[in-house]
Scaffold this motif. Structure first.
Motif, PDB file in Angstrom:
ATOM      1  N   ASP A 249      31.353  50.178  15.121  1.00 28.71           N
ATOM      2  CA  ASP A 249      31.685  51.403  15.232  1.00 28.71           C
ATOM      3  C   ASP A 249      33.251  52.111  15.834  1.00 28.71           C
ATOM      4  O   ASP A 249      34.272  52.783  15.693  1.00 28.71           O
ATOM      5  CB  ASP A 249      30.684  52.545  15.465  1.00 28.71           C
ATOM      6  N   LYS A 250      32.957  51.521  17.343  1.00 30.76           N
ATOM      7  CA  LYS A 250      34.248  51.816  18.222  1.00 30.76           C
ATOM      8  C   LYS A 250      35.862  51.284  17.500  1.00 30.76           C
ATOM      9  O   LYS A 250      36.514  52.165  17.554  1.00 30.76           O
ATOM     10  CB  LYS A 250      34.113  51.087  19.910  1.00 30.76           C
ATOM     11  N   LEU A 251      36.335  50.011  17.236  1.00 29.96           N
ATOM     12  CA  LEU A 251      37.134  49.292  16.142  1.00 29.96           C
ATOM     13  C   LEU A 251      37.355  50.379  15.226  1.00 29.96           C
ATOM     14  O   LEU A 251      39.058  51.192  14.633  1.00 29.96           O
ATOM     15  CB  LEU A 251      36.699  48.279  15.690  1.00 29.96           C
ATOM     16  N   GLU A 252      36.396  50.694  14.232  1.00 33.27           N
ATOM     17  CA  GLU A 252      36.947  51.948  13.188  1.00 33.27           C
ATOM     18  C   GLU A 252      37.480  53.302  14.074  1.00 33.27           C
ATOM     19  O   GLU A 252      38.342  53.591  13.028  1.00 33.27           O
ATOM     20  CB  GLU A 252      35.567  52.227  12.654  1.00 33.27           C
ATOM     21  N   GLU A 253      36.665  53.606  14.296  1.00 32.16           N
ATOM     22  CA  GLU A 253      36.955  55.377  15.316  1.00 32.16           C
ATOM     23  C   GLU A 253      38.371  55.203  16.249  1.00 32.16           C
ATOM     24  O   GLU A 253      39.442  56.198  15.567  1.00 32.16           O
ATOM     25  CB  GLU A 253      36.026  55.597  16.698  1.00 32.16           C
ATOM     26  N   TYR A 254      39.369  53.812  16.621  1.00 29.78           N
ATOM     27  CA  TYR A 254      40.130  53.677  17.421  1.00 29.78           C
ATOM     28  C   TYR A 254      40.766  53.429  16.244  1.00 29.78           C
ATOM     29  O   TYR A 254      42.270  54.531  15.986  1.00 29.78           O
ATOM     30  CB  TYR A 254      40.258  51.904  18.200  1.00 29.78           C
TER      31      TYR A 254
ATOM     32  N   GLY B 196      52.064  50.297  25.614  1.00 27.92           N
ATOM     33  CA  GLY B 196      50.948  48.729  26.227  1.00 27.92           C
ATOM     34  C   GLY B 196      50.418  48.521  24.857  1.00 27.92           C
ATOM     35  O   GLY B 196      50.279  48.477  23.573  1.00 27.92           O
ATOM     36  N   LYS B 197      49.293  48.043  25.995  1.00 27.08           N
ATOM     37  CA  LYS B 197      48.249  46.961  24.703  1.00 27.08           C
ATOM     38  C   LYS B 197      47.222  48.277  24.322  1.00 27.08           C
ATOM     39  O   LYS B 197      46.824  49.106  25.333  1.00 27.08           O
ATOM     40  CB  LYS B 197      47.240  45.842  25.924  1.00 27.08           C
ATOM     41  N   THR B 198      46.634  48.105  23.568  1.00 30.56           N
ATOM     42  CA  THR B 198      45.721  48.811  22.927  1.00 30.56           C
ATOM     43  C   THR B 198      44.117  49.247  23.856  1.00 30.56           C
ATOM     44  O   THR B 198      44.198  48.458  25.015  1.00 30.56           O
ATOM     45  CB  THR B 198      44.398  48.164  21.395  1.00 30.56           C
ATOM     46  N   SER B 199      43.815  50.442  23.908  1.00 32.92           N
ATOM     47  CA  SER B 199      42.727  50.218  24.536  1.00 32.92           C
ATOM     48  C   SER B 199      41.180  49.867  24.679  1.00 32.92           C
ATOM     49  O   SER B 199      40.327  50.505  25.077  1.00 32.92           O
ATOM     50  CB  SER B 199      42.675  52.146  24.881  1.00 32.92           C
ATOM     51  N   VAL B 200      40.917  49.493  23.145  1.00 32.37           N
ATOM     52  CA  VAL B 200      39.838  48.761  22.885  1.00 32.37           C
ATOM     53  C   VAL B 200      40.150  47.244  22.427  1.00 32.37           C
ATOM     54  O   VAL B 200      41.481  47.042  22.069  1.00 32.37           O
ATOM     55  CB  VAL B 200      39.282  48.938  21.504  1.00 32.37           C
ATOM     56  N   SER B 201      39.248  46.999  22.919  1.00 39.65           N
ATOM     57  CA  SER B 201      39.484  45.091  22.401  1.00 39.65           C
ATOM     58  C   SER B 201      38.852  44.260  21.078  1.00 39.65           C
ATOM     59  O   SER B 201      38.588  45.311  20.685  1.00 39.65           O
ATOM     60  CB  SER B 201      38.180  44.427  23.152  1.00 39.65           C
TER      61      SER B 201
ATOM     62  N   TYR C  21      38.060  46.341   5.827  1.00 45.96           N
ATOM     63  CA  TYR C  21      37.189  46.195   6.653  1.00 45.96           C
ATOM     64  C   TYR C  21      37.746  46.273   7.857  1.00 45.96           C
ATOM     65  O   TYR C  21      37.855  45.595   8.550  1.00 45.96           O
ATOM     66  CB  TYR C  21      36.397  44.892   5.932  1.00 45.96           C
ATOM     67  N   PRO C  22      35.797  45.707   8.744  1.00 45.71           N
ATOM     68  CA  PRO C  22      36.499  46.110  10.734  1.00 45.71           C
ATOM     69  C   PRO C  22      36.469  44.854  10.615  1.00 45.71           C
ATOM     70  O   PRO C  22      37.415  44.396  11.753  1.00 45.71           O
ATOM     71  CB  PRO C  22      34.341  45.855  10.567  1.00 45.71           C
TER      72      PRO C  22
END
Length: 144
Positions: free
Chosen positions: A87-92, A76-81, A106-107
């Motif tokens: 921080d949320k993108l790096e964690e994902y 499916g599609k990613t659980s984050v946008s 980089y972010p």
């Protein structure tokens, strides 16, 4: 269709599908809105099949990163946008590629990867396997 026909054009949002070559460049179609544009040879263009992500030990081709995202999201599609915070993108991304090089990725790169994956998914491009792999194996066998 594989990633070898999908382009990222510097200064233009989203991704483009290579449609035809011309004398002065080529014609590409936007995966966002379907509009065709003419791209000159002066534009900075990258094939998605040629992009890699730095890890602590090697460079991982983007197709492998997309495969890992697909496995994590069960197709499916990613659980984050891509619009989430740093921080949320790096964690994902860390959950997808635990050994990515945080000093060189980089972010903004993570945002692009997430956005590109979702855009490809929306356009039905979900097979990220290398298309030429079998041809290369056949050529190697013939050379022996």
């Amino acid at each position: 269709m594989g990633l070898d026909k999908i382009l990222a054009i510097s200064g233009k949002p989203g991704l483009y599908q290579l449609k035809a070559q011309t004398r002065s460049g080529f014609v590409a179609e936007s995966l966002i809105d379907g509009k065709k544009i003419s791209v000159g040879l002066r534009n900075n263009v990258s094939l998605l099949s040629e992009i890699a992500i730095y890890t602590l030990t090697e460079e991982v081709p983007l197709r492998e990163v997309f495969n890992k995202i697909s496995e994590k999201e069960e197709g499916g599609k990613t659980s984050v946008s891509h619009k989430e915070g740093k921080d949320k993108l790096e964690e994902y991304f860390f959950s997808v590629l635990p050994d990515y090089d945080e000093d060189r990725v980089y972010p903004s790169d993570i945002k692009k990867v997430v956005q590109w994956y979702n855009l490809l998914h929306e356009n039905g491009i979900t097979d990220f396997a290398e298309e030429k792999e079998e041809e290369v194996k056949e050529e190697d066998a013939a050379a022996e």
